[in-house]
Structure formats: C-alpha cells, structure tokens
Design an enzyme around this catalytic site. Sequence first.
Site, PDB file in Angstrom:
ATOM      1  N   LYS A  92       0.801  -1.223   0.000  1.00 43.90           N
ATOM      2  CA  LYS A  92       0.000   0.000   0.000  1.00 43.90           C
ATOM      3  C   LYS A  92       0.839   1.281   0.000  1.00 43.90           C
ATOM      4  O   LYS A  92       0.452   2.282  -0.572  1.00 43.90           O
ATOM      5  CB  LYS A  92      -0.965   0.000   1.178  1.00 43.90           C
ATOM      6  CG  LYS A  92      -2.066  -1.032   1.000  1.00 43.90           C
ATOM      7  CD  LYS A  92      -3.308  -0.661   1.772  1.00 43.90           C
ATOM      8  CE  LYS A  92      -4.473  -1.545   1.389  1.00 43.90           C
ATOM      9  NZ  LYS A  92      -4.317  -2.941   1.879  1.00 43.90           N
ATOM     10  N   GLU A 114      -9.896   6.821   4.087  1.00 42.62           N
ATOM     11  CA  GLU A 114     -10.793   5.936   4.839  1.00 42.62           C
ATOM     12  C   GLU A 114     -10.143   4.570   4.867  1.00 42.62           C
ATOM     13  O   GLU A 114      -9.357   4.217   3.989  1.00 42.62           O
ATOM     14  CB  GLU A 114     -12.186   5.933   4.208  1.00 42.62           C
ATOM     15  CG  GLU A 114     -12.500   4.817   3.261  1.00 42.62           C
ATOM     16  CD  GLU A 114     -11.694   4.863   1.979  1.00 42.62           C
ATOM     17  OE1 GLU A 114     -11.218   3.789   1.594  1.00 42.62           O
ATOM     18  OE2 GLU A 114     -11.526   5.932   1.353  1.00 42.62           O
ATOM     19  N   SER A 387       1.662  -9.865  -1.071  1.00 41.86           N
ATOM     20  CA  SER A 387       1.250  -8.464  -0.894  1.00 41.86           C
ATOM     21  C   SER A 387       1.544  -7.880   0.479  1.00 41.86           C
ATOM     22  O   SER A 387       1.728  -6.677   0.611  1.00 41.86           O
ATOM     23  CB  SER A 387      -0.235  -8.304  -1.217  1.00 41.86           C
ATOM     24  OG  SER A 387      -1.022  -9.147  -0.398  1.00 41.86           O
TER      25      SER A 387
HETATM   26  C1  LIG Z   1      -5.177  -3.996   1.522  1.00 41.14           C
HETATM   27  C2  LIG Z   1      -4.506  -5.271   1.229  1.00 41.14           C
HETATM   28  C3  LIG Z   1      -4.923  -6.114   0.164  1.00 41.14           C
HETATM   29  C4  LIG Z   1      -6.121  -5.834  -0.670  1.00 41.14           C
HETATM   30  O1  LIG Z   1      -6.075  -4.672  -1.412  1.00 41.14           O
HETATM   31  P1  LIG Z   1      -5.825  -4.667  -2.989  1.00 41.14           P
HETATM   32  O2  LIG Z   1      -6.151  -3.287  -3.397  1.00 41.14           O
HETATM   33  O3  LIG Z   1      -6.745  -5.686  -3.603  1.00 41.14           O
HETATM   34  O4  LIG Z   1      -4.413  -5.025  -3.213  1.00 41.14           O
HETATM   35  C5  LIG Z   1      -4.189  -7.257  -0.094  1.00 41.14           C
HETATM   36  N1  LIG Z   1      -3.122  -7.604   0.663  1.00 41.14           N
HETATM   37  C6  LIG Z   1      -2.698  -6.834   1.693  1.00 41.14           C
HETATM   38  C7  LIG Z   1      -1.524  -7.268   2.470  1.00 41.14           C
HETATM   39  C8  LIG Z   1      -3.375  -5.644   2.005  1.00 41.14           C
HETATM   40  O5  LIG Z   1      -2.950  -4.897   3.046  1.00 41.14           O
END
Ligand SMILES: *Cc1c(COP(=O)(O)O)cnc(C)c1O
Length: 433
Positions: A92, A114, A387
């Site tokens: 993010k 948000e 992610s």
């Molecule tokens: C917020 C988040 C997601 C989901 O958000 P996307 O916009 O679909 O990437 C996925 N993995 C993690 C670790 C997150 O913090």
Amino acid sequence: MYEYQQPDARGHFGPYGGSFISETLTHAINELRQAYARYQHDPEFLREFRYELAHFVGRPSPVYHAARMSQEMGGAQIFFKREDLNHTGAHKINNVIGQAMLAKRMGKPRIIAETGAGQHGVATATICARYGLECIVYMGAEDVKRQSPNVYRMKLLGATVVPVESGSKTLKDALNEAMRDWVTNVENTFYIIGTVAGPHPYPMMVRDFQSVIGQECLTQMPTLMKDLRLPGQQPDAVLACVGGGSNAMGIFHPYIPYENTRLIGVEAAGEGLDSGKHSASLERGTPGVLHGNRTYILQDENGQITETHSISAGLDYPGVGPEHAWLKDIGRAEYVGVTDTEALEAFHHMCRTEGIIPALETSHAIAYGMQLAKTMRPDQAILINLSGRGDKDIGTVADLSNADFYCRPSCRGQSVKGGVGTPAEQPIHLIQS
Ligand SMILES: *Cc1c(COP(=O)(O)O)cnc(C)c1O
C-alpha cells in the site's frame, strides 16, 4: 506482444470505470486529473518517486524461489515477490507516496483517507508524518474496535482517527464520511484512495504507482529462472489476491503484453462461492455503479449492495477495480475464489515451509498457487505477489484455530515425532470456533 492501451481519456476500461460523482466534486476531480496529467511523466516527479521508493520503502523488493514449497507440490517452481518487506509491511505504501507527492505539489496540506482494516490508514499516516501533512482517517466504529493496534499506530504517527457511527459502522460508512469531508473541504484537502477504485483518475493513477511491482519482476525473473535452468524468461502464471485489486493490478499491468503469462486474480470465496457469504465481486457480481465507477459489484435484484464476508478484512469489499472487470471480460485475466478455510491452511503452510508469516489476504493467492503448481511441470514457473506480512493477523488466526492446535504435547516440551513443525507428516486441520 499483446496490444493494450487503457483507459481512454475519460477513464473508461471498455464499459467500466468512468466517473460517477456529485456535482460538488467535479471541481476537485478535474483539478486532480490536471495535476496527475502534468506530473505523471514529469522527470522531477518521477525522480523523487523513485528516490522515496528506494530509500524510504526499501525497494526494489526481492523475488525469491520458494524451494521447499515447490518441491512439496511437485510441480511448477513457485516464486514470491516480497512486498511484505516494504516499510509498513505491504504494497500500500507505494501508492500512498505517489498521491502524497501530488498533494504537496497541488498545495493541499490536509489529507483524508478511509480505512477498513487500518492498513491503508497506517500507510497514509506514515507518509503524512514524513511530509508534515495533516492526516484525518475515517474508520467505521466497529472497525475501530476490531483493529485497535492499527488505530493506535495511526495515532502514534500523529493522525486523527474519526470513528464513524452511522450505518453498519464499517468501511462503506467510513467511505461516505470521507466523501462528505472532501466535498466540504475541497480547497485544502486531498483524498488518498487506497486501491484501484473510485472515479477517474484514481483507478489509473493507483495502478500506475503500483506498477513498480510488476516492472521490477520483469527484470528480476529472467535471472532467477536462468539460475534454475528453466527454459522460459518470464513466469507461466502470475498470481495475486484481489480485494479492490491494487496489488494485483500492480503486478499484472506490466505483464499484460506477455501473452504466454497467465494472469490469475484470487478473490475471497469466504464460506464458499455459493454460500452467499463471500467477497467475490468478479465471480458472483454483476455490473453496476459503486464508489464513483462502473464495475462488477455484489448487489441484489434491486441494486442494493449485499453483505460481504471474508476472513481477511482487506478483501472484504463488495466491488473491485474497473480494470479487473475489463480484463475479465476480454479474457486477459482469470479470476478464481479461495475459501476462508483454504486460505488459513495456506497461511500455516507458508509459515512452516518458507519461514514467512503472510497476510491473510495474501494467503488466498498462496492457496491457489499451491494447487495450480501441482497441475504444472517442474520446468514451469509461478510468480505470486506476496502483498503483505501477517503480523496484523495473528490475533485472528489464534481466535479461529482450535485450541488443540496450539497445545499439542510438543508445545509443552515433550518430544513427539511428527509433531508441530512437520506439516508434511501431520496435515493441519483447523476447526473454526
Ligand atoms: C489492503 C490489502 C490487500 C487488498 O487490497 P488490494 O487493493 O486488492 O491489493 C491485499 N493484501 C494486503 C496485504 C493488504 O494490506
């Protein structure tokens, strides 16, 4: 190479995307479009962006070969792109830096955001501290209670967290409140959106900022694959979990022209795709308008947004970025679902086989990757976007796992052959309490 140029000048990805906003926001959105158009290719802007990613975030994030997991699956070689190693523990921050840099250039000292689980809120609060910007984070009152460590993190970083008491007191109520704030304070306020959703230019802009993930992979993969003497240059499949879809767009987008690489988005199937308790907008949703754009959404016959469910708060969203809707329709990307139980199993497997505690969101992509690998040859490659890290989720996992799992005799110092720590011999069966 596959030809792909999206979106059009008004933010349409085929019939999706666009801009569905109230009259009062037209000015703010136009201002943002102009600013992004001006800085998008500006060498000075891009230089600063790269500098921040290198020195503040710690990029490039590595890709590594998951040797043990690959061997256990007995099929394709599995690779992970380590977004979990970024500052603040997920992808993010990449996007938040880009938007905060725009806010500075637009002369907007006040940032609003948000957040549901709090991950986007923490990333936003982080960059506001670094740039000396005021930060207000709207969060459903229910979520404030459920995610208290992240609320405290935001406060430590100097942000004001506003609990939203209306409606179901969750993400969608926080979103409405952020919109209301933006309308009232457009002059000095920049709204940082955390995923590839919202009105144009957000889906395109967030995708562009996150595309650094896939761009790095394009240069990292050939070396790694050569080291393993794999015949290809790029992976046969790229996988990512899909909530709003930003980590997936970030790794998919640079790969779109590579026709031999399958792109697979993994949604949260919750208690099952046919249970009515899931967040699989692309697999079970229908086209409609939500949060300023047209996309696949989970709605009933009357167009009312239906309740969503997922074990992972970050995937628990009734819509999805409009570019994913388009990639699905044209068949360039495939979308599949993974249940809560499957994600939890993959979570534990990852911890014990690779020494990485993944986020529950990411665990969905890992679960599908493990299954897919088994159907492929050992000279093929799968790249999974890791992610984020799972420190934030250990409380949830502890609550959901049966007590026995934590209190096997081996935990208490007795030696038990094949006990905790040898998943191959002792498959983990979790019971939800
Ligand atoms: C917020 C988040 C997601 C989901 O958000 P996307 O916009 O679909 O990437 C996925 N993995 C993690 C670790 C997150 O913090």
